[in-house]
Design a protein around this motif. Structure first.
Motif, PDB file in Angstrom:
ATOM      1  N   MET A  70      50.146  47.610  37.189  1.00 64.80           N
ATOM      2  CA  MET A  70      49.357  48.432  38.110  1.00 64.80           C
ATOM      3  C   MET A  70      50.221  48.944  39.268  1.00 64.80           C
ATOM      4  SD  MET A  70      46.535  48.560  36.557  1.00 64.80           S
ATOM      5  CE  MET A  70      45.284  49.186  37.661  1.00 64.80           C
ATOM      6  N   TRP A  71      51.170  48.127  39.726  1.00 62.88           N
ATOM      7  CA  TRP A  71      52.110  48.555  40.762  1.00 62.88           C
ATOM      8  C   TRP A  71      52.865  49.786  40.290  1.00 62.88           C
ATOM      9  CZ3 TRP A  71      57.394  49.002  40.258  1.00 62.88           C
ATOM     10  CH2 TRP A  71      58.119  49.240  41.439  1.00 62.88           C
ATOM     11  N   ARG A  72      53.347  49.731  39.056  1.00 59.87           N
ATOM     12  CA  ARG A  72      54.110  50.858  38.506  1.00 59.87           C
ATOM     13  C   ARG A  72      53.254  52.118  38.444  1.00 59.87           C
ATOM     14  NH1 ARG A  72      57.965  53.767  38.751  1.00 59.87           N
ATOM     15  NH2 ARG A  72      58.697  54.796  36.894  1.00 59.87           N
ATOM     16  N   TYR A  73      52.004  51.952  38.049  1.00 63.92           N
ATOM     17  CA  TYR A  73      51.083  53.088  38.002  1.00 63.92           C
ATOM     18  C   TYR A  73      50.853  53.636  39.406  1.00 63.92           C
ATOM     19  CZ  TYR A  73      47.295  55.837  35.875  1.00 63.92           C
ATOM     20  OH  TYR A  73      46.484  56.846  35.407  1.00 63.92           O
ATOM     21  N   GLY A  74      50.758  52.751  40.396  1.00 64.10           N
ATOM     22  CA  GLY A  74      50.602  53.175  41.790  1.00 64.10           C
ATOM     23  C   GLY A  74      51.817  53.922  42.312  1.00 64.10           C
ATOM     24  N   VAL A  75      53.004  53.574  41.806  1.00 62.88           N
ATOM     25  CA  VAL A  75      54.227  54.275  42.188  1.00 62.88           C
ATOM     26  C   VAL A  75      54.281  55.653  41.532  1.00 62.88           C
ATOM     27  CG1 VAL A  75      56.755  54.302  41.873  1.00 62.88           C
ATOM     28  CG2 VAL A  75      55.628  52.212  42.617  1.00 62.88           C
ATOM     29  N   ALA A  83      41.976  56.553  40.896  1.00 63.17           N
ATOM     30  CA  ALA A  83      40.811  56.992  40.121  1.00 63.17           C
ATOM     31  C   ALA A  83      40.497  55.983  39.022  1.00 63.17           C
ATOM     32  CB  ALA A  83      41.062  58.372  39.529  1.00 63.17           C
ATOM     33  N   LEU A  84      41.516  55.413  38.412  1.00 66.48           N
ATOM     34  CA  LEU A  84      41.299  54.404  37.380  1.00 66.48           C
ATOM     35  C   LEU A  84      40.587  53.182  37.956  1.00 66.48           C
ATOM     36  CD1 LEU A  84      41.816  53.422  34.466  1.00 66.48           C
ATOM     37  CD2 LEU A  84      43.965  52.462  35.300  1.00 66.48           C
ATOM     38  N   LEU A  85      40.969  52.777  39.162  1.00 68.06           N
ATOM     39  CA  LEU A  85      40.307  51.639  39.804  1.00 68.06           C
ATOM     40  C   LEU A  85      38.813  51.892  39.950  1.00 68.06           C
ATOM     41  CD1 LEU A  85      42.847  50.813  42.657  1.00 68.06           C
ATOM     42  CD2 LEU A  85      42.438  49.480  40.566  1.00 68.06           C
ATOM     43  N   ALA A  86      38.461  53.120  40.313  1.00 70.90           N
ATOM     44  CA  ALA A  86      37.050  53.458  40.509  1.00 70.90           C
ATOM     45  C   ALA A  86      36.260  53.394  39.208  1.00 70.90           C
ATOM     46  CB  ALA A  86      36.938  54.854  41.121  1.00 70.90           C
ATOM     47  N   ALA A  87      36.945  53.474  38.070  1.00 67.91           N
ATOM     48  CA  ALA A  87      36.270  53.424  36.774  1.00 67.91           C
ATOM     49  C   ALA A  87      36.063  51.997  36.269  1.00 67.91           C
ATOM     50  CB  ALA A  87      37.078  54.218  35.751  1.00 67.91           C
ATOM     51  N   VAL A  88      36.670  51.013  36.918  1.00 66.44           N
ATOM     52  CA  VAL A  88      36.517  49.623  36.498  1.00 66.44           C
ATOM     53  C   VAL A  88      35.157  49.120  36.986  1.00 66.44           C
ATOM     54  CG1 VAL A  88      37.441  47.279  36.730  1.00 66.44           C
ATOM     55  CG2 VAL A  88      39.004  49.226  36.563  1.00 66.44           C
ATOM     56  N   PRO A  89      34.374  48.486  36.104  1.00 65.98           N
ATOM     57  CA  PRO A  89      33.074  47.951  36.535  1.00 65.98           C
ATOM     58  C   PRO A  89      33.214  47.012  37.730  1.00 65.98           C
ATOM     59  CG  PRO A  89      33.263  47.857  34.154  1.00 65.98           C
ATOM     60  CD  PRO A  89      34.616  48.261  34.679  1.00 65.98           C
ATOM     61  N   PHE A  90      32.267  47.099  38.625  1.00 67.38           N
ATOM     62  CA  PHE A  90      32.166  46.247  39.814  1.00 67.38           C
ATOM     63  C   PHE A  90      33.246  46.501  40.864  1.00 67.38           C
ATOM     64  CE2 PHE A  90      30.417  43.431  36.368  1.00 67.38           C
ATOM     65  CZ  PHE A  90      29.082  43.647  36.668  1.00 67.38           C
ATOM     66  N   VAL A  91      33.998  47.586  40.746  1.00 68.57           N
ATOM     67  CA  VAL A  91      34.973  47.945  41.782  1.00 68.57           C
ATOM     68  C   VAL A  91      34.397  49.144  42.535  1.00 68.57           C
ATOM     69  CG1 VAL A  91      37.315  48.704  42.305  1.00 68.57           C
ATOM     70  CG2 VAL A  91      36.924  47.094  40.427  1.00 68.57           C
ATOM     71  N   SER A  92      34.027  48.910  43.777  1.00 67.97           N
ATOM     72  CA  SER A  92      33.377  49.955  44.578  1.00 67.97           C
ATOM     73  C   SER A  92      34.405  50.742  45.386  1.00 67.97           C
ATOM     74  CB  SER A  92      32.365  49.323  45.535  1.00 67.97           C
ATOM     75  OG  SER A  92      33.039  48.583  46.540  1.00 67.97           O
ATOM     76  N   PRO A  93      34.035  51.939  45.830  1.00 68.52           N
ATOM     77  CA  PRO A  93      34.927  52.700  46.718  1.00 68.52           C
ATOM     78  C   PRO A  93      35.283  51.921  47.990  1.00 68.52           C
ATOM     79  CG  PRO A  93      33.198  54.121  45.866  1.00 68.52           C
ATOM     80  CD  PRO A  93      32.856  52.720  45.447  1.00 68.52           C
ATOM     81  N   VAL A 127      47.852  48.357  42.875  1.00 66.00           N
ATOM     82  CA  VAL A 127      48.022  49.813  42.936  1.00 66.00           C
ATOM     83  C   VAL A 127      48.485  50.228  44.332  1.00 66.00           C
ATOM     84  CG1 VAL A 127      46.787  52.028  42.900  1.00 66.00           C
ATOM     85  CG2 VAL A 127      46.439  50.370  41.061  1.00 66.00           C
ATOM     86  N   ALA A 128      47.862  49.642  45.351  1.00 64.77           N
ATOM     87  CA  ALA A 128      48.215  49.978  46.729  1.00 64.77           C
ATOM     88  C   ALA A 128      49.656  49.595  47.049  1.00 64.77           C
ATOM     89  CB  ALA A 128      47.251  49.292  47.701  1.00 64.77           C
ATOM     90  N   ALA A 129      50.130  48.485  46.491  1.00 65.83           N
ATOM     91  CA  ALA A 129      51.520  48.072  46.720  1.00 65.83           C
ATOM     92  C   ALA A 129      52.487  49.117  46.186  1.00 65.83           C
ATOM     93  CB  ALA A 129      51.786  46.723  46.065  1.00 65.83           C
ATOM     94  N   GLY A 130      52.192  49.652  45.014  1.00 61.35           N
ATOM     95  CA  GLY A 130      53.023  50.719  44.467  1.00 61.35           C
ATOM     96  C   GLY A 130      52.948  51.973  45.304  1.00 61.35           C
ATOM     97  N   LYS A 131      51.737  52.305  45.709  1.00 66.69           N
ATOM     98  CA  LYS A 131      51.516  53.500  46.534  1.00 66.69           C
ATOM     99  C   LYS A 131      52.249  53.392  47.872  1.00 66.69           C
ATOM    100  CE  LYS A 131      47.604  56.167  48.278  1.00 66.69           C
ATOM    101  NZ  LYS A 131      46.148  56.237  48.402  1.00 66.69           N
ATOM    102  N   GLU A 132      52.297  52.179  48.427  1.00 68.01           N
ATOM    103  CA  GLU A 132      52.948  51.953  49.720  1.00 68.01           C
ATOM    104  C   GLU A 132      54.468  51.799  49.604  1.00 68.01           C
ATOM    105  OE1 GLU A 132      51.682  52.034  52.834  1.00 68.01           O
ATOM    106  OE2 GLU A 132      49.788  52.661  51.934  1.00 68.01           O
ATOM    107  N   GLY A 133      54.977  51.737  48.387  1.00 69.95           N
ATOM    108  CA  GLY A 133      56.416  51.640  48.184  1.00 69.95           C
ATOM    109  C   GLY A 133      56.986  50.244  48.340  1.00 69.95           C
TER     110      GLY A 133
END
Length: 195
Positions: A70-75, A83-93, A127-133
């Motif tokens: 997921m880190w790699r995907y975030g990078v 967007a993928l996170l939002a599609a996982v059941p029980f993961v809210s915005p 995901v956020a870790a990848g996004k944050e570098g």
């Protein structure tokens, strides 16, 4: 094909439980939405705390490996990963926003630890870790103790409760009681999610 020697049989179930915990930890870190604590607590009741703690470590390592995916995907594509996170059941915005904000802080390991007990899915932090570098090695290294803390706590608490109930309830009844807890837990979670 001959059966395994009797001395090898006692190790088969614990090893299978530990392998299953690794796989569940990996799955939960990516797209699976049922926490590894479910399996770990059943292991604690059925096989004891020692095996459950080993399984908790395996689940934490599995989570760290899945977290790297997921880190790699975030990078590589932060918008698609979010967007993928939002599609996982029980993961809210709101969960995604909280996790993303936590990883943007200087004390992001503390945000991850807090998230592990407040219901923010680990995959959001990955995901956020990848996004944050953040570097992969640092994120991987922090993940293991953060995930292990909650997994070991869940297994320890359930093992202690099971030990207290052992005189009154046989193994089958203790497992049924645990299954009822998890059904109610996810039922309530689903009910809030749908409301």
């Amino acid at each position: 094909m001959s059966a395994a020697p009797p001395s090898a049989r006692p190790f088969a179930l614990p090893l299978a439980a530990i392998a299953a915990a690794f796989a569940w930890g990996f799955a939960e870190a990516t797209l699976f939405f049922i926490v590894a604590d479910v399996l770990l607590t059943f292991i604690a009741v059925a096989l004891g705390l020692r095996v459950a703690l080993r399984a908790a470590l395996a689940a934490a390592i599995g989570a760290a490996c899945g977290g790297l995916v997921m880190w790699r995907y975030g990078v590589s594509d932060p918008a698609a990963a979010t967007a993928l996170l939002a599609a996982v059941p029980f993961v809210s915005p709101a969960m995604v926003a909280t996790g993303m904000a936590g990883m943007a802080e200087v004390n992001w390991p503390l945000a991850m630890l807090k998230g592990s007990v407040t219901g923010i899915p680990y995959k959001v932090y990955a995901v956020a870790a990848g996004k944050e570098g953040l570097t992969a090695l640092l994120f991987f290294g922090i993940t293991i103790p953060v995930r292990l803390a909650r997994f070991a706590l869940a297994a320890s608490v359930v093992a202690a409760i099971s030990a207290l109930l052992r005189r009154r309830l046989d193994l089958r009844r203790r497992l049924m009681l645990l299954a009822t807890f998890w059904v109610l837990f996810y039922g309530e979670f689903w009910w809030r999610w749908m409301s």
